[in-house]
Every structure is written in C-alpha cells, then in structure tokens.
Design a protein around this motif. Structure first.
Motif, mmCIF file in Angstrom:
data_model
loop_
_atom_site.group_PDB
_atom_site.id
_atom_site.type_symbol
_atom_site.label_atom_id
_atom_site.label_comp_id
_atom_site.label_asym_id
_atom_site.label_seq_id
_atom_site.Cartn_x
_atom_site.Cartn_y
_atom_site.Cartn_z
ATOM 1 N N SER A 102 -45.509 6.378 -8.068
ATOM 2 C CA SER A 102 -45.329 4.925 -8.088
ATOM 3 C C SER A 102 -44.759 4.469 -9.429
ATOM 4 C CB SER A 102 -46.662 4.236 -7.811
ATOM 5 O OG SER A 102 -46.530 2.852 -7.910
ATOM 6 N N LEU A 103 -45.262 5.039 -10.513
ATOM 7 C CA LEU A 103 -44.778 4.693 -11.852
ATOM 8 C C LEU A 103 -43.306 5.063 -12.014
ATOM 9 C CD1 LEU A 103 -45.259 3.744 -14.781
ATOM 10 C CD2 LEU A 103 -45.973 6.087 -15.289
ATOM 11 N N VAL A 104 -42.936 6.274 -11.631
ATOM 12 C CA VAL A 104 -41.546 6.719 -11.771
ATOM 13 C C VAL A 104 -40.630 5.863 -10.901
ATOM 14 C CG1 VAL A 104 -39.948 8.637 -11.360
ATOM 15 C CG2 VAL A 104 -42.151 9.074 -12.432
ATOM 16 N N THR A 105 -41.075 5.529 -9.697
ATOM 17 C CA THR A 105 -40.273 4.682 -8.812
ATOM 18 C C THR A 105 -40.069 3.295 -9.410
ATOM 19 O OG1 THR A 105 -41.119 5.885 -6.901
ATOM 20 C CG2 THR A 105 -40.103 3.758 -6.469
ATOM 21 N N THR A 106 -41.106 2.733 -10.001
ATOM 22 C CA THR A 106 -41.002 1.421 -10.637
ATOM 23 C C THR A 106 -40.026 1.467 -11.814
ATOM 24 O OG1 THR A 106 -43.262 0.881 -9.984
ATOM 25 C CG2 THR A 106 -42.312 -0.408 -11.786
ATOM 26 N N ILE A 107 -40.125 2.493 -12.631
ATOM 27 C CA ILE A 107 -39.206 2.641 -13.771
ATOM 28 C C ILE A 107 -37.777 2.804 -13.270
ATOM 29 C CG2 ILE A 107 -38.552 4.161 -15.689
ATOM 30 C CD1 ILE A 107 -41.589 4.670 -16.071
ATOM 31 N N TRP A 108 -37.596 3.615 -12.231
ATOM 32 C CA TRP A 108 -36.277 3.837 -11.642
ATOM 33 C C TRP A 108 -35.678 2.505 -11.184
ATOM 34 C CZ3 TRP A 108 -33.325 8.257 -10.420
ATOM 35 C CH2 TRP A 108 -32.287 8.060 -9.515
ATOM 36 N N LYS A 109 -36.457 1.714 -10.455
ATOM 37 C CA LYS A 109 -35.969 0.424 -9.955
ATOM 38 C C LYS A 109 -35.617 -0.519 -11.108
ATOM 39 C CE LYS A 109 -38.452 0.486 -5.568
ATOM 40 N NZ LYS A 109 -39.545 -0.122 -4.791
ATOM 41 N N LYS A 110 -36.401 -0.489 -12.169
ATOM 42 C CA LYS A 110 -36.137 -1.350 -13.321
ATOM 43 C C LYS A 110 -34.813 -0.975 -13.989
ATOM 44 C CE LYS A 110 -37.697 -4.675 -15.824
ATOM 45 N NZ LYS A 110 -37.638 -6.010 -15.279
ATOM 46 N N TYR A 111 -34.567 0.317 -14.181
ATOM 47 C CA TYR A 111 -33.312 0.754 -14.779
ATOM 48 C C TYR A 111 -32.119 0.396 -13.902
ATOM 49 C CZ TYR A 111 -35.109 3.119 -18.889
ATOM 50 O OH TYR A 111 -35.678 3.385 -20.097
ATOM 51 N N VAL A 112 -32.264 0.558 -12.595
ATOM 52 C CA VAL A 112 -31.177 0.196 -11.685
ATOM 53 C C VAL A 112 -30.897 -1.298 -11.780
ATOM 54 C CG1 VAL A 112 -30.517 -0.006 -9.243
ATOM 55 C CG2 VAL A 112 -31.485 2.129 -10.103
ATOM 56 N N SER A 113 -31.936 -2.116 -11.846
ATOM 57 C CA SER A 113 -31.731 -3.567 -11.954
ATOM 58 C C SER A 113 -31.072 -3.927 -13.289
ATOM 59 C CB SER A 113 -33.042 -4.329 -11.772
ATOM 60 O OG SER A 113 -33.904 -4.133 -12.867
ATOM 61 N N LEU A 114 -31.392 -3.194 -14.356
ATOM 62 C CA LEU A 114 -30.736 -3.431 -15.641
ATOM 63 C C LEU A 114 -29.249 -3.074 -15.580
ATOM 64 C CD1 LEU A 114 -33.462 -2.200 -18.166
ATOM 65 C CD2 LEU A 114 -32.752 -4.556 -17.723
ATOM 66 N N PHE A 115 -28.914 -1.977 -14.898
ATOM 67 C CA PHE A 115 -27.507 -1.622 -14.727
ATOM 68 C C PHE A 115 -26.780 -2.674 -13.894
ATOM 69 C CE2 PHE A 115 -28.673 2.787 -15.923
ATOM 70 C CZ PHE A 115 -27.688 2.983 -16.880
ATOM 71 N N ASP A 116 -27.430 -3.143 -12.845
ATOM 72 C CA ASP A 116 -26.831 -4.203 -12.034
ATOM 73 C C ASP A 116 -26.579 -5.449 -12.875
ATOM 74 O OD1 ASP A 116 -26.722 -2.709 -9.730
ATOM 75 O OD2 ASP A 116 -28.588 -3.493 -8.891
ATOM 76 N N LEU A 117 -27.535 -5.799 -13.713
ATOM 77 C CA LEU A 117 -27.390 -6.964 -14.584
ATOM 78 C C LEU A 117 -26.220 -6.760 -15.564
ATOM 79 C CD1 LEU A 117 -28.575 -9.706 -15.434
ATOM 80 C CD2 LEU A 117 -30.046 -8.449 -17.024
ATOM 81 N N ALA A 118 -26.137 -5.559 -16.120
ATOM 82 C CA ALA A 118 -25.060 -5.280 -17.074
ATOM 83 C C ALA A 118 -23.687 -5.303 -16.393
ATOM 84 C CB ALA A 118 -25.287 -3.912 -17.719
ATOM 85 N N LEU A 119 -23.652 -4.943 -15.109
ATOM 86 C CA LEU A 119 -22.393 -4.943 -14.381
ATOM 87 C C LEU A 119 -22.089 -6.307 -13.749
ATOM 88 C CD1 LEU A 119 -22.683 -1.475 -12.633
ATOM 89 C CD2 LEU A 119 -21.228 -2.076 -14.577
ATOM 90 N N GLY A 120 -22.965 -7.264 -13.966
ATOM 91 C CA GLY A 120 -22.741 -8.604 -13.448
ATOM 92 C C GLY A 120 -23.137 -8.806 -12.004
ATOM 93 N N ARG A 121 -23.905 -7.849 -11.487
ATOM 94 C CA ARG A 121 -24.374 -7.969 -10.107
ATOM 95 C C ARG A 121 -25.844 -8.377 -10.144
ATOM 96 N NH1 ARG A 121 -23.177 -2.194 -7.734
ATOM 97 N NH2 ARG A 121 -23.088 -1.611 -9.903
ATOM 98 N N SER A 122 -26.109 -9.601 -9.857
ATOM 99 C CA SER A 122 -27.507 -10.027 -9.818
ATOM 100 C C SER A 122 -27.887 -10.264 -8.374
ATOM 101 C CB SER A 122 -27.725 -11.300 -10.657
ATOM 102 O OG SER A 122 -26.926 -12.339 -10.132
ATOM 103 N N GLY A 123 -29.089 -9.852 -8.049
ATOM 104 C CA GLY A 123 -29.457 -10.015 -6.651
ATOM 105 C C GLY A 123 -30.878 -10.228 -6.435
#
Length: 123
Positions: A102-123
């Motif tokens: 659960s911890l690794v999955t949460t961290i994974w999702k957070k990093y993906v959301s940060l990449f999305d934010l950096a690429l200008g994709r907010s959702g």
C-alpha cells in the motif's frame, strides 16, 4: 525510482503468493514454510539462480536483478505431523507485506501525479 518501485511491487506480489501457499498448507503433514529471498538481495541481483549454458558456443548470460527465489524458512517449532507453519507468523507477514504494498503504491501514484503536473496535465 519507478524501476525500484515496480520491482518492489512484483516482489511483494510474489511474496503474497508464497505466504498464501504456506497458509493453505498449514495442516499438511511435513510441510515447511517458505518465503522469498529478502528484497535487498533481489535489488542487488544476488539471487541464487543462474542461466544454464546448454551449448559450448552459447554466451554464459547474466542474472537479471529482480529475480526472487523461494527459500525454506527455518522451523522454530514443529507439531507431531512434522508441519512447521506457524499460522500467526504467516498472517503477520501477509499483513506487513500488504502494508508495504500500500505504501509503495501510494508513493508511485504521488510521483505519477507530480509528473503529470510537471507536464501540464492536471486531472
């Protein structure tokens, strides 16, 4: 970072399967509990498997990191029929693995959301 997280998730899924097998065999006479090699060894690529060279002309190959081998757990106690699975210990390992997953999955999702934010994709 993503590669390590992916390897950890694969290792934890493999471990859950091995632990489930231990729990399923809690009443099997002579059964000894199994577990995977620790993740630190998997990450270092120090598994116990080696590629087989079937022909002299074949390259020896290398052992990929991320290969976890199943090991027998030392028996702390056995009942009369020789079974060495301690159900409470196996359930604790399952819970610990689930929490780590659960911890690794949460961290994974957070990093993906940060990449999305950096690429200008907010959702």
């Amino acid at each position: 970072m993503f590669d390590v997280a992916e390897k950890r998730l694969v290792w934890m899924a493999q471990r859950q399967a091995v632990l489930a097998g231990n729990i399923a065999n809690v009443n099997t006479p002579g059964y000894q509990a199994r577990d995977l090699t620790p993740f630190a060894q998997v990450l270092a690529g120090s598994g116990t498997l080696a590629p087989v060279q079937t022909q002299p002309d074949h390259l020896p190959g290398t052992l990929p990191s991320g290969v976890a081998s199943v090991t027998l757990q030392p028996a702390k106690a056995r009942i009369i029929d020789g079974n060495a699975v301690a159900l409470d210990g196996q359930l604790t390992k399952v819970a610990n693995t689930e929490t780590a997953q659960s911890l690794v999955t949460t961290i994974w999702k957070k990093y993906v959301s940060l990449f999305d934010l950096a690429l200008g994709r907010s959702g």
